[in-house]
Design a protein around this motif. Structure first.
Motif, mmCIF file in Angstrom:
data_model
loop_
_atom_site.group_PDB
_atom_site.id
_atom_site.type_symbol
_atom_site.label_atom_id
_atom_site.label_comp_id
_atom_site.label_asym_id
_atom_site.label_seq_id
_atom_site.Cartn_x
_atom_site.Cartn_y
_atom_site.Cartn_z
ATOM 1 N N TYR A 8 0.863 -1.172 0.000
ATOM 2 C CA TYR A 8 0.000 0.000 0.000
ATOM 3 C C TYR A 8 0.906 1.231 0.000
ATOM 4 N N VAL A 15 -4.786 4.648 2.697
ATOM 5 C CA VAL A 15 -5.958 3.836 2.998
ATOM 6 C C VAL A 15 -6.994 4.611 3.780
ATOM 7 N N TYR A 22 -17.853 -0.611 -0.374
ATOM 8 C CA TYR A 22 -17.885 -1.975 0.164
ATOM 9 C C TYR A 22 -18.920 -2.803 -0.580
ATOM 10 N N GLU A 489 -8.327 -14.061 1.135
ATOM 11 C CA GLU A 489 -8.378 -12.896 0.259
ATOM 12 C C GLU A 489 -9.647 -12.873 -0.576
ATOM 13 N N THR A 492 -12.667 -11.914 1.921
ATOM 14 C CA THR A 492 -12.685 -10.564 2.500
ATOM 15 C C THR A 492 -12.436 -9.471 1.478
ATOM 16 N N ARG A 494 -9.553 -8.428 0.908
ATOM 17 C CA ARG A 494 -8.370 -7.768 1.438
ATOM 18 C C ARG A 494 -7.200 -8.734 1.381
ATOM 19 N N THR A 564 0.947 1.053 5.813
ATOM 20 C CA THR A 564 -0.374 1.666 5.676
ATOM 21 C C THR A 564 -0.559 2.843 6.601
ATOM 22 N N TYR A 734 -15.135 -0.513 6.225
ATOM 23 C CA TYR A 734 -14.460 -1.585 5.471
ATOM 24 C C TYR A 734 -13.105 -1.129 4.926
ATOM 25 N N GLU A 735 -12.997 0.163 4.562
ATOM 26 C CA GLU A 735 -11.751 0.634 3.967
ATOM 27 C C GLU A 735 -10.609 0.653 4.969
ATOM 28 N N GLY A 739 -6.076 -5.990 6.182
ATOM 29 C CA GLY A 739 -5.842 -7.363 5.752
ATOM 30 C C GLY A 739 -6.201 -8.359 6.831
#
Length: 777
Positions: A8, A15, A22, A489, A492, A494, A564, A734-735, A739
């Motif tokens: 990221y 982020v 979402y 992954e 989710t 993520r 992040t 959600y953002e 992970g």
């Protein structure tokens, strides 16, 4: 173990500021290729091996319990030409299609298994009293007997019923098959006794031959009886037709000799005589005309056949020749006027006269012969005319006579044919041969034919392998637990930050034993924080075993948090899980220690006020904590505890059983929000060990205060639906989810799901004597 290569970049995609929409996590699409199928079979190998073991074991138990059966085989050849030896008729047609007709051969196969043949076998071998051939009760017989109102005897005696049951049991022991498209039929009989099996096979063949001979005998007997009746009728018809011919002939005066009437014979004779007379008349006429022509023309009579055949003419011609020679001699010697010459010529004329006289007599004789021939021919014509007139009068009677005669002849011919066939059929009654013969009689088998141990075990193995493969695929398809970083992954949306390996029980036991040894030196009055040796074995594993794969996974999570965070001060990182027992507390503690170890001012807050596992593990004797500080009942300096080795600060949450209602609502209060805001100003990173997401709503309130959220998922334990439900609770933030982290991962098993993220690629990088892979016992 390789960590995921995510990145990221805060310059490109901060982020916190990124506005991502979402979307509910769809079902993870599973693309199954050949490699994935191999991995499924490898990771589910125990299901396959277990299924094989169960079926092979069941087959072995069956083989030990099954009663061995012996099979004997008698071979029969269908030979239709064999029965022709007994055929006394030279004109009987040969059976052309018997051997080549498949339907006929199949009929013989069914005949061998017929009730008539098997009934004779039962009687011959007394199988009614053989326990092996007794009917055995079936699985559904009690139900049939219960539903059946009365025994279905159909008026048969108990002996007949027992025999019928024995025949049914015998059919089960027989197997009659045709070898390909040949004329050869195999009769296989199985029994528990090898001698009994050979007896049954040979007796079935003998009974089949007997049935063929008996059938032919009965057929001939029936045919002879029928022919005998037909002969009686035909004999009466022949006598009646002959009598009708004789009566009609007598009434119409049609006497016959040698098959013809007298009138017909006379006509035939007169016709032949007339033809002969006509020929004789023609010959006589020809001779007469020849003689007459010679006589008129004064020709040489020597050319006549009669003259040539007449001795008188022969003498006269001889004399004439001598006299003519003498005349010539005398004339040449004495001259024509000499008396001798004159006398000789007179003799020559006399000879000529005698010849002419004889020719005239022949002419008269020929004329008379011709006249007689004409008279005879005319007489024969007259007689033939009279007979023809008589024959014309009886022609209608002869037509009817011939019709009656033909009918009589036809009846006689049919009678003679039936009589010959009756004699042949009667003669064949005592000599009949079957259309088949034995090629090889059944020998006593040496070894049992059932059960076939090798075949059954092989089939059980193959069936077990096939069923195991199917069950393996079904189990893998129905297994909804998270098994690989890729699945996490996909669920989710993520990245998976790391896969924290499972530490072996031996390693945990070793560290726990070390803690028990340090228990004697611990004084809870001096410090509420437990010394490192007394803390749970995994709470400090990342800093105490920095070369382990466990520490490598924690460092991967730390790197994700640092990247992040964008280098900003006061980042609040919430570590949570879907349900309890997924290792979030262990992950949060090790992550906080790792951050503190690299020089970042880090504090870990026990946010799970209802079940403060972090506080019980690190400072079970703590008196004040999060609630007291937020309520201003205690200062932050009084509540915070420090780890001497790394400088990590800990804000515990001592259990409060008497204030349950207050604790349930505390995380939603402004006091908690103010406390977290104050901690942001005092520390570089604030790590919050939050409650699980699905059963409690506390984590949702904490998530609204967090900058980063790390979701712990227990490998091979947490269902995918539960993880999806946890993500649903984080939909508003959600953002902020950076992970997921898989915990308690068996890296050796992980290679069956995600080879490139297992320990396989970390083998060359294990160092400093650390275990290459942490394993369960």
């Amino acid at each position: 173990m390789l960590q995921p290569a995510f990145d990221y970049d805060p310059r490109k995609l901060p982020v916190v500021e990124a506005q991502q929409v979402y979307a509910p996590h769809a079902e993870a699409t599973r693309t199954v290729d050949l490699r994935e199928m191999v991995r499924i079979l490898r990771r589910r190998r125990w299901i396959i091996l277990g299924t094989i073991g169960v079926l092979v074991g069941a087959a072995a138990v069956y083989l030990m319990a099954a009663t061995p059966l012996y099979m004997a085989t008698a071979t029969v050849l269908i030979d239709p030409h064999r029965s022709q030896v007994a055929n006394t008729s030279d004109t009987a047609p040969a059976p052309s299609n018997f051997g080549t007709d498949d339907a006929m051969i199949e009929s013989q196969v069914l005949l061998i298994q017929s009730v008539a043949v098997l009934s004779r076998v039962v009687d011959t071998l007394n199988l009614v009293n053989d326990p092996e051939c007794a009917p055995r009760p079936g699985l559904f017989d009690p139900i049939r007997n219960l539903l059946r109102s009365e025994p279905a005897t159909n008026g048969r005696s108990p002996e007949e019923i027992a025999k019928a049951n024995t025949i049914d049991a015998l059919k089960q022991k027989l197997k009659v098959t045709r070898e390909g498209t040949t004329f050869v039929i195999d009769i296989d009989a199985s029994a528990e006794n090898p001698e009994r099996a050979a007896q049954i096979a040979n007796t079935v063949a003998d009974s089949y031959f007997y049935e063929q001979v008996q059938s032919r005998y009965n057929t001939n007997k029936i045919a002879a009886s029928w022919l005998n009746k037909q002969l009686d009728e035909l004999k009466a018809r022949v006598l009646a037709s002959d009598k009708a011919v004789a009566e009609f002939r007598a009434s119409n005066d049609l006497v016959t000799t040698q098959g013809q009437t007298v009138n017909d014979q006379q006509l035939f004779d007169l016709n032949n005589k007339l033809i002969e007379a006509h020929v004789q008349t023609a010959e006589a006429k020809a001779k007469f005309e020849q003689v007459e022509a010679i006589a008129k023309n004064k020709g040489d009579p020597g050319t006549l056949d009669q003259a040539l055949a007449s001795d008188v003419i022969k003498q006269l011609r001889s004399q004439y020749a001598e006299i003519a020679k003498n005349v010539a001699d005398v004339s040449s010697k004495y001259g024509p006027q000499h008396p001798l010459v004159v006398n000789a010529k007179a003799q020559l004329r006399e000879a000529q006269r005698l010849i002419d006289q004889e020719v005239g007599r022949i002419l008269e004789n020929t004329r008379e012969t011709y006249r007689v021939a004409q008279s005879r021919e005319q007489a024969l014509k007259n007689s033939l005319g009279q007979l023809q007139s008589t024959s014309n009068n009886s022609s209608q009677a002869q037509v009817r006579l011939r019709e009656l005669q033909r009918e009589a002849d036809a009846n006689r011919t049919l009678y003679e044919s039936f009589l010959a066939r009756y004699k042949q059929t009667t003669a064949q009654e005592s000599l009949e041969l079957p259309d088949s013969r034995v090629v090889a009689r059944a020998d006593v088998p040496i070894r049992p034919s059932f059960p076939k141990k090798g075949l059954i075990l092989a089939l059980a193995f193959m069936l077990g392998a096939g069923l195991g493969v199917v069950l393996a695929f079904i189990a893998d398809f129905l297994d909804r637990r998270v098994k690989s970083p890729r699945q996490a992954e996909d669920i989710t949306g993520r990245p998976n930050l790391a896969a924290v390996p499972l530490v072996g029980t031996r390693e945990l036991a070793r560290r726990a034993h070390r803690g028990r040894q340090a228990l004697d030196d611990y004084d809870p009055e001096k410090s509420p924080m437990l010394p490192p040796l007394m803390q749970p074995p995994l709470m400090r594993y990342a800093v105490e075993e920095p070369t382990s794969l466990f520490a490598e996974a924690v460092r991967a999570v730390r790197l994700a948090v640092q990247r992040t965070g964008g280098g900003r001060h006061g980042n609040l990182v919430m570590v949570s899980s879907s349900v309890d027992g997924e290792g979030k507390t262990t992950l949060a503690a090790n992550l906080a220690l790792s951050l503190a170890a690299v020089g970042m001012r880090t504090i870990i807050v026990d946010g799970d006020l209802r079940n403060p596992e972090l506080s019980r593990s690190l400072c079970p004797k703590a008196k004040v904590g999060v609630v007291e500080v937020a309520s201003r009942k205690a200062s932050l300096e009084q509540a915070v505890l420090f780890d001497q080795a790394t400088g990590l600060a800990l804000l515990p949450a001592p259990p409060r059983r008497r204030e349950t209602a207050f604790i349930n609502e505390f995380v939603f209060s402004g006091s908690m929000r103010s406390l977290l805001g104050h901690l942001r100003t005092q520390f570089d990173v604030v790590v919050v060990d939050s409650p699980p997401l699905v059963p409690l709503v506390d984590s949702r309130a904490l998530a609204e205060q967090a900058d980063r959220i790390v979701l712990a998922i227990r490998w091979d334990a947490t269902p995918q639906e539960v993880v999806a439900q946890a993500l649903d609770t984080l939909a508003p933030v959600y953002e902020r989810v950076i992970g997921t982290v898989l915990t308690r991962v068996d890296l050796r098993r992980l290679r069956f799901y995600d080879y490139y993220r297992s320990s396989s690629y970390m083998e060359p990088y294990s160092y400093l004597g650390q275990p290459r892979v942490e394993l369960t016992p």
